[in-house]
Design an enzyme around this catalytic site. Structure first.
Site, mmCIF file in Angstrom:
data_model
loop_
_atom_site.group_PDB
_atom_site.id
_atom_site.type_symbol
_atom_site.label_atom_id
_atom_site.label_comp_id
_atom_site.label_asym_id
_atom_site.label_seq_id
_atom_site.Cartn_x
_atom_site.Cartn_y
_atom_site.Cartn_z
ATOM 1 N N CYS A 116 0.825 -1.137 0.044
ATOM 2 C CA CYS A 116 0.200 -0.159 0.015
ATOM 3 C C CYS A 116 0.687 1.325 -0.051
ATOM 4 O O CYS A 116 0.286 2.187 -0.198
ATOM 5 C CB CYS A 116 -0.810 0.180 1.313
ATOM 6 S SG CYS A 116 -2.362 -1.015 1.207
ATOM 7 N N HIS A 256 -3.162 7.465 3.159
ATOM 8 C CA HIS A 256 -3.477 6.196 2.205
ATOM 9 C C HIS A 256 -4.804 5.829 3.073
ATOM 10 O O HIS A 256 -4.943 6.027 4.218
ATOM 11 C CB HIS A 256 -2.625 5.147 2.458
ATOM 12 C CG HIS A 256 -2.974 3.731 2.130
ATOM 13 N ND1 HIS A 256 -3.624 3.372 1.019
ATOM 14 C CD2 HIS A 256 -3.057 2.463 3.029
ATOM 15 C CE1 HIS A 256 -3.924 1.907 1.005
ATOM 16 N NE2 HIS A 256 -3.515 1.655 2.216
ATOM 17 N N ASN A 286 -10.277 0.488 0.218
ATOM 18 C CA ASN A 286 -8.784 0.400 0.263
ATOM 19 C C ASN A 286 -8.383 -0.089 -1.358
ATOM 20 O O ASN A 286 -8.708 -1.363 -1.473
ATOM 21 C CB ASN A 286 -8.202 -0.493 1.284
ATOM 22 C CG ASN A 286 -6.739 -0.657 1.299
ATOM 23 O OD1 ASN A 286 -5.980 -0.040 0.293
ATOM 24 N ND2 ASN A 286 -6.054 -0.968 2.274
#
Ligand code: UT7
Length: 334
Positions: A116, A256, A286
């Site tokens: 990520c 994020h 996500n």
């Protein structure tokens, strides 16, 4: 001559049409909209449907839109870096497939995997090429088809992820704007808490790995949560400190989007109010390498030259990092 910085001069984001809502998840999982919203802040996510539709489909749409918006001819592009954890295939690199699909023929390209945090790692790598003075137009695309590695029988992970892509164009500037600083970290001890076990060289695909559902994401949510909260906040505080930035200097935190509670904890530690935080987790979930460019894409019409942004991410590995940017263009002029 003043120093060459790399500036983001254009941005485009793309999501597939199909929307998987919490209500639809309730129809086949032991879960509720209330649980998902309270624990994560996610209401819906976009999913790429169709046979043989890999991440390059998403990345291609993002890059195509970027080239159009910035009036960039494919032949002008020097380098394309694709940050992804869901490449079309283990090789060749998805970046090469994207280049082929959009007609970029004069560039070199490669994929980068830092889970990520991949988009931040790729942006930092790309900026070094621009700062060298040798490369004038570099594209970073963060794209993931998370639905291809999500186990839709595992309620602890499948509610979290979605598919999306976002691409930015980096160009040189000498006016002191652009990417100013970054802090990037990794620690391989995190590999036991978040991974896709099989399919690589340690556990090549077999009937057994498939039966054991080892080609899907495995996550120990609480362990990852604990590290994410601490590390994302630490690294954001570090970049503020070493650049003498106070909360009042920051126009936007661009975090994020893994969990609303992690975003809130990072913002609190930095002393930043919610209205200065880019948040779209509710609509996309996500999307791994696409969360940060999707935020930049959606907020770009509001951004002004000189705005100060702090980007921050945490992901599998573990990997984490932050970046300090002085925004270089007004609004969505490009
Ligand atoms: O982007 C890469 C990095 N990843 C992250 O940053 C993710 C970090 N982790 C998280 O965001 C959170 O840990 C999760 C959202 C994954 C989970 O939230 P949590 O508050 O840590 O929940 P939990 O794992 O402690 O589970 C609490 C309970 C459990 O039930 P019991 O054992 O208390 O009976 C779970 O089985 O919630 C249960 N549960 C669910 N219930 C309804 C887990 N998933 C679900 C679900 N619906 N979807």
């Amino acid at each position: 001559m003043s120093k060459i910085n790399a500036a983001i001069t254009g941005i485009h984001g793309w999501v597939p049409e199909y929307v998987l809502t919490n209500e639809e998840l309730e129809t086949f999982l032991d879960t509720t909209d209330e649980w998902i919203m309270t624990r994560t802040g996610i209401r819906e996510r976009h999913i790429l449907k169709g046979e043989n539709m890999g991440t390059s489909v998403i990345g291609t749409e993002a890059v195509k839109g970027l080239l159009e918006k910035t009036n960039t001819a494919p032949d002008e592009v020097d380098l394309v870096i694709c940050a992804t954890v869901t490449p079309d295939m283990l090789f060749p690199a998805t970046s090469t497939i994207i280049c082929d699909k959009v007609g970029i023929k004069n560039a070199f390209s490669f994929d980068l995997n830092a889970a990520c945090t991949g988009f931040l790692y790729a942006l930092d790598t790309a900026r070094r090429y621009v700062e060298s003075g040798s490369y004038k137009k570099v594209i970073v695309v963060g794209a993931d088809k998370m639905s291809s590695i999500v186990d839709y029988t595992d309620r602890t992970t499948c509610v979290l992820f979605g598919d999306a892509g976002g691409a930015v164009l980096l160009e040189p500037t000498s006016d002191g704007l652009g990417i100013i600083d970054s802090v990037l970290k990794s620690d391989g001890m995190g590999r036991d808490h978040l991974y896709q076990k099989a399919g690589g060289s340690s556990y090549p695909p077999t009937h057994e790995t498939i039966d054991a559902r080892q080609h899907y994401i495995y996550q120990e949510g609480q362990a990852v949560f604990k590290f994410a909260v601490t590390k994302m906040a630490d690294v954001s505080a570090e970049i503020m400190e070493r650049n003498n930035l106070g909360a009042e200097d920051i126009s936007y935190l661009v975090p994020h989007q893994a969990n609303m509670r992690i975003i809130d904890a990072t913002a609190r530690r930095m002393g930043i109010e919610r209205d200065k935080v880019m948040i779209n987790i509710e609509r996309y979930g996500n999307t791994t390498n696409a969360t940060i460019p999707m935020c930049l894409h959606e907020w770009s019409p509001k951004l002004q030259k000189g705005d100060i942004l702090v980007l921050a991410a945490f992901g599998g590995g573990f990997t984490w990092g932050s970046m300090y940017i002085k925004w270089a263009v007004n609004g969505s002029s490009k």
